[in-house]
Design an enzyme around this catalytic site. Structure first.
Site, PDB file in Angstrom:
ATOM      1  N   GLN A  43       0.856  -1.203   0.000  1.00  0.00           N
ATOM      2  CA  GLN A  43       0.000   0.000   0.000  1.00  0.00           C
ATOM      3  C   GLN A  43       0.891   1.252   0.000  1.00  0.00           C
ATOM      4  O   GLN A  43       2.104   1.172   0.217  1.00  0.00           O
ATOM      5  CB  GLN A  43      -0.895   0.011   1.242  1.00  0.00           C
ATOM      6  N   ASP A  98       0.224   0.513  13.749  1.00  0.00           N
ATOM      7  CA  ASP A  98       0.566   1.776  14.422  1.00  0.00           C
ATOM      8  C   ASP A  98       1.003   1.522  15.861  1.00  0.00           C
ATOM      9  O   ASP A  98       1.433   2.442  16.553  1.00  0.00           O
ATOM     10  CB  ASP A  98      -0.647   2.718  14.403  1.00  0.00           C
ATOM     11  N   GLY A 150      -1.725 -11.793   8.136  1.00  0.00           N
ATOM     12  CA  GLY A 150      -2.413 -12.332   9.313  1.00  0.00           C
ATOM     13  C   GLY A 150      -3.261 -13.538   8.994  1.00  0.00           C
ATOM     14  O   GLY A 150      -3.450 -14.420   9.836  1.00  0.00           O
ATOM     15  N   ASP A 167      -7.091  -5.761  14.378  1.00  0.00           N
ATOM     16  CA  ASP A 167      -7.051  -4.300  14.262  1.00  0.00           C
ATOM     17  C   ASP A 167      -6.724  -3.962  12.816  1.00  0.00           C
ATOM     18  O   ASP A 167      -5.616  -3.544  12.470  1.00  0.00           O
ATOM     19  CB  ASP A 167      -5.969  -3.784  15.224  1.00  0.00           C
ATOM     20  N   SER A 168      -7.696  -4.204  11.948  1.00  0.00           N
ATOM     21  CA  SER A 168      -7.420  -4.150  10.499  1.00  0.00           C
ATOM     22  C   SER A 168      -7.825  -2.803   9.910  1.00  0.00           C
ATOM     23  O   SER A 168      -8.593  -2.043  10.509  1.00  0.00           O
ATOM     24  CB  SER A 168      -8.221  -5.241   9.790  1.00  0.00           C
ATOM     25  N   PRO A 174      -5.225  -5.649   1.230  1.00  0.00           N
ATOM     26  CA  PRO A 174      -4.717  -6.773   2.035  1.00  0.00           C
ATOM     27  C   PRO A 174      -5.650  -7.142   3.193  1.00  0.00           C
ATOM     28  O   PRO A 174      -5.586  -8.248   3.713  1.00  0.00           O
ATOM     29  CB  PRO A 174      -3.367  -6.261   2.550  1.00  0.00           C
TER      30      PRO A 174
END
Ligand code: SAM
Length: 293
Positions: A43, A98, A150, A167-168, A174
Site C-alpha cells: 500500500q 501503528d 495475518g 485491528d485491520s 490486504p
C-alpha cells in the site's frame, strides 16, 4: 514542495488530504507537512502532520489513526476484550501496525506475550518514528513483530491465544481476507478453550452491510458474540463498531472491572459501550443488508 505526494492536493498554496474513497462523501484535512511517504509492496504509506489532528497515519489515501484521537479506538479495541478475559496471557494482534493496541495490551501484568502480525513493516517503522503519541515508541520485550499476512499466520496457530485483536484497515486490499468466514474459523482454532476475539467491524452509519455481515459471520463460528461501539472522530460518521466472538459466555457488562488510567476507557464506558441505539440493534436483529457494489 516540488512533487506533491499521491492523494495530496494544493489549493492556493495550502496542502490538503482528501479522503476520496466514498462516492458521495469526501473528507479533507488541511496538512502542514508530509513527514513520511513510501510505497510498500502492500500500500501507499504516509504520515502527514495535520492542523487539526496532528500526525496521522494514511494508507492508500485513507486516514487510519491520528495523534489527536487514536487513543479512543486503541483503548476500546484492547481494554474491552482484555478486561472480559479473566487471565489474558497470550495476545495476538493482527494488523495494528501503528502499535497503539499493543501499547495498551502490555499494560496488563498478566500479559506474557503479544504477537503483533502486521503485513507491512513500513507502517510500524513510520508509526514508531513519527507518531509516538499513538505507538508509544513501543519497545516492550513482550511484543514480537511478525511482518506477514495475518490470514496465513492464523492458519498456523492452534490453541495458543487467550485474546485475539483484529485491528485491520477497511475490508479492501490486504485486509479484505480479514473479514471472511474462513479467517474467523482460523481464529477460533488459534484461541485457547476460553479465548475470545474482537475485530473492528466498521461504521454502523455508512457500512451497515459489513457490520451485519461481520456480526453474522462471527456468530456462525463462535457460540457467543457481542457488538459494542465508540465514537472515533476521524472515522466516517464518527460512530464505530467492534465485534467480539467468544468461546465462553461473555459476562454481563456490570461485571466488567477496569481501573487503569486511560483517556477514553473507564469502567463505566466499558460497561455502557454494549448499550446499542435502536437503529443498530434493529440492524443486528433484522435481515441482511445488501452490501455496496
Ligand atoms: N489502528 C488503526 C485504527 O485506529 O483503525 C488502523 C489499524 S492499522 C493501521 C491497520 C493495519 O492492518 C495496517 O497497518 C495494514 O497494513 C494491516 N493489514 C491489512 N491487511 C493485513 C493482513 N492481511 N495481515 C496483517 N496486517 C494487515
Amino acid at each position: 514542495m516540488e512533487r506533491l505526494p499521491k492523494y495530496i492536493q494544493s489549493s492556493q498554496g495550502t496542502l490538503w488530504l482528501t479522503e476520496d474513497d466514498r462516492d458521495n462523501l469526501k473528507i479533507s484535512y488541511r496538512i502542514k507537512d508530509v513527514l513520511f511517504e513510501e510505497t510498500s509492496p502492500y500500500q501507499h504509506v504516509m504520515i502527514l502532520d495535520s492542523f487539526d489532528f496532528g500526525p496521522m497515519l494514511v494508507l492508500d489515501g485513507v486516514v487510519q489513526t491520528t495523534s489527536k484521537d487514536g487513543y479512543i479506538y486503541n483503548e476500546m479495541i484492547t481494554h474491552v476484550p482484555l478486561t472480559i478475559h479473566p487471565q489474558p496471557r497470550n495476545v495476538l494482534i493482527i494488523g495494528g501496525g501503528d502499535c497503539g493496541a499493543a501499547k495498551e495490551a502490555v499494560r496488563y501484568d498478566t500479559v506474557e506475550r503479544v504477537d503483533l502480525v502486521e503485513i507491512d513493516e513500513a507502517v510500524v517503522r513510520a508509526s514508531k518514528r513519527h507518531m509516538p503519541e499513538v505507538s508509544g515508541n513501543l519497545s516492550d520485550p513482550r511484543v514480537n513483530y511478525h511482518y506477514i499476512d495475518g490470514v496465513e499466520f492464523a492458519k498456523t496457530q492452534s490453541g495458543v491465544y487467550d485474546v485475539i485483536i483484529v485491528d485491520s484497515s477497511d475490508p479492501v486490499g490486504p485486509a479484505q481476507q480479514l473479514f471472511e468466514p474462513e479467517f474467523y474459523r482460523s481464529l477460533h482454532r488459534a484461541l485457547r478453550e476460553d479465548g475470545l476475539m474482537v475485530c473492528q467491524s466498521q461504521s454502523p452509519i455508512f457500512h451497515g452491510g459489513i457490520v451485519k455481515q461481520t456480526y453474522r459471520r462471527i456468530g456462525q463460528t463462535f457460540p457467543y458474540r457481542r457488538l459494542y461501539t465508540a465514537v472515533v472522530p476521524t472515522y466516517p460518521g464518527g460512530l464505530w463498531s467492534f465485534t467480539i466472538g467468544s468461546k465462553r459466555p461473555i459476562p454481563a457488562p456490570e461485571r466488567i472491572r477496569f481501573d487503569k488510567p486511560a483517556r477514553y476507557a473507564s469502567e463505566d464506558i466499558l460497561r455502557r459501550c454494549f448499550s446499542l441505539p435502536a437503529f443498530l440493534q434493529d440492524l443486528l436483529d433484522g435481515e441482511d443488508v445488501p452490501l455496496p457494489k
